[in-house]
Design an enzyme around this catalytic site. Structure first.
Site, short mmCIF file in Angstrom:
data_model
loop_
_atom_site.label_atom_id
_atom_site.label_comp_id
_atom_site.label_asym_id
_atom_site.label_seq_id
_atom_site.Cartn_x
_atom_site.Cartn_y
_atom_site.Cartn_z
CG ASP A 43 -0.36 -0.12 2.53
OD1 ASP A 43 0.89 -0.23 2.60
OD2 ASP A 43 -1.09 -0.09 3.54
CB SER A 44 4.59 1.71 0.03
OG SER A 44 4.85 0.62 -0.85
CG ASP A 82 0.38 -4.13 2.09
OD1 ASP A 82 0.35 -4.94 3.02
OD2 ASP A 82 1.14 -3.14 2.06
CE LYS A 111 3.11 -6.08 3.67
NZ LYS A 111 2.65 -4.99 4.53
CD GLU A 113 0.84 -1.94 8.12
OE1 GLU A 113 0.64 -1.21 9.11
OE2 GLU A 113 1.24 -1.51 7.02
CD GLU A 180 8.09 -0.87 7.52
OE1 GLU A 180 7.05 -1.50 7.23
OE2 GLU A 180 8.37 0.24 7.04
O1 KIV Z 1 3.53 -1.17 1.63
C1 KIV Z 1 4.68 -1.60 1.58
O2 KIV Z 1 5.44 -1.33 0.64
C2 KIV Z 1 5.13 -2.45 2.67
C3 KIV Z 1 6.61 -2.65 2.80
C4 KIV Z 1 7.19 -1.45 3.46
C5 KIV Z 1 6.94 -3.90 3.52
O3 KIV Z 1 4.36 -2.90 3.45
#
Ligand code: KIV
Length: 262
Positions: A43-44, A82, A111, A113, A180
């Protein structure tokens, strides 16, 4: 390279480190496929590509669109999507959204968090046939709640809490964990405390693999370079020079020359 599966990913525990990199589109995914074991549609993307100050505005629709593109660009690579902020607040919501990922994309896993607090969600997803990658330590989706990005594992209490997080989500069914922004010695202890691979970002070398945001490691993102990022090329400079050369040649009418016309 042969596409990894859940079981071949897990065989990389304490073995050849896993190479994970973010990808947001088919163009770059195709370029990464040769060297990456796992592509993470993080989600970055809402920060580096969307221009937002943090990841909280990413939506399920956006993640699905980008994951579809990445899967098309790299059909022979293991892809993790994500789950955005707010899309896994309880078991039912998480399952409905994770099912969309499996039904609308070719992603291999999702994924989420969170540590022990997310164990029931991880369990519900895995019990319903969804492969889950955990994400512990510094949690970008908690940036506003925590008032910034804070490195974790600075005290023994935090170290023990991270170990408990990893063990709890492993028990809940996660097949891999991203860790992280954690002190390197603590991340090593976390990796040694579980039997699934632990992939680090800003977490040192004592883990089972590494992940970096691709625009960071290619030197494309100029505003801020975190300490843990190694830039393997100066992408920003290369792009700017190429576009400046193009502009110069358009202005001077050097481009297009005879070899570039029909
Ligand atoms: O969103 C992302 O790119 C991530 C990485 C920082 C692991 O979760």
């Amino acid at each position: 390279m042969k596409k990894l599966t859940i079981s071949t990913v897990q065989k990389r525990k304490n073995a050849d480190p896993l190479v994970m990199i973010t990808a947001y589109d088919a163009l770059f995914a195709r370029l990464f496929e040769e060297s990456a074991d796992i592509l993470l549609v993080g989600d970055s993307l809402t920060m580096s590509f969307g221009g937002n100050p943090d990841t909280l505005s990413a939506s399920m629709d956006q993640m699905i669109y980008h994951t579809q593109a990445v899967c098309k660009g790299a059909p022979n690579t293991f892809v993790i999507c994500d789950m955005p902020f707010g899309t896994y607040i309880d078991e039912k919501t998480a399952l409905a959204n994770a099912l969309r990922v499996y039904q609308e994309t070719q992603a291999d896993a999702v994924k989420i968090e969170g540590g022990a607090d997310k164990a029931s969600v991880v369990k519900h997803l895995t019990q319903n046939g969804i492969a889950v990658c955990g994400h512990i330590g510094l949690l970008p989706q908690s940036v506003r709640a925590e008032g910034g990005y804070k490195v974790k594992g600075k005290t023994e209490e935090e170290a023990l809490s991270l170990i408990a997080d990893a063990q709890t989500i492993e028990k809940a069914g996660a097949f891999i964990i991203v860790i992280e922004g954690v002190k390197a010695n603590v991340a090593t202890r976390v990796a040694q405390s579980v039997s699934i691979p632990v992939i680090g970002i800003g977490a040192g070398n004592g883990v089972d693999g590494q992940v970096l945001v691709f625009s960071d490691m290619l030197g494309l993102y100029e505003p801020f370079v975190p300490k843990f990022v190694k830039q393997y090329t100066n992408g920003a400079q290369a792009v700017k020079k190429a576009v400046a050369d193009y502009a110069k040649e358009v202005h001077s009418k050097i481009f297009p020359d005879e070899s570039h016309v029909y």
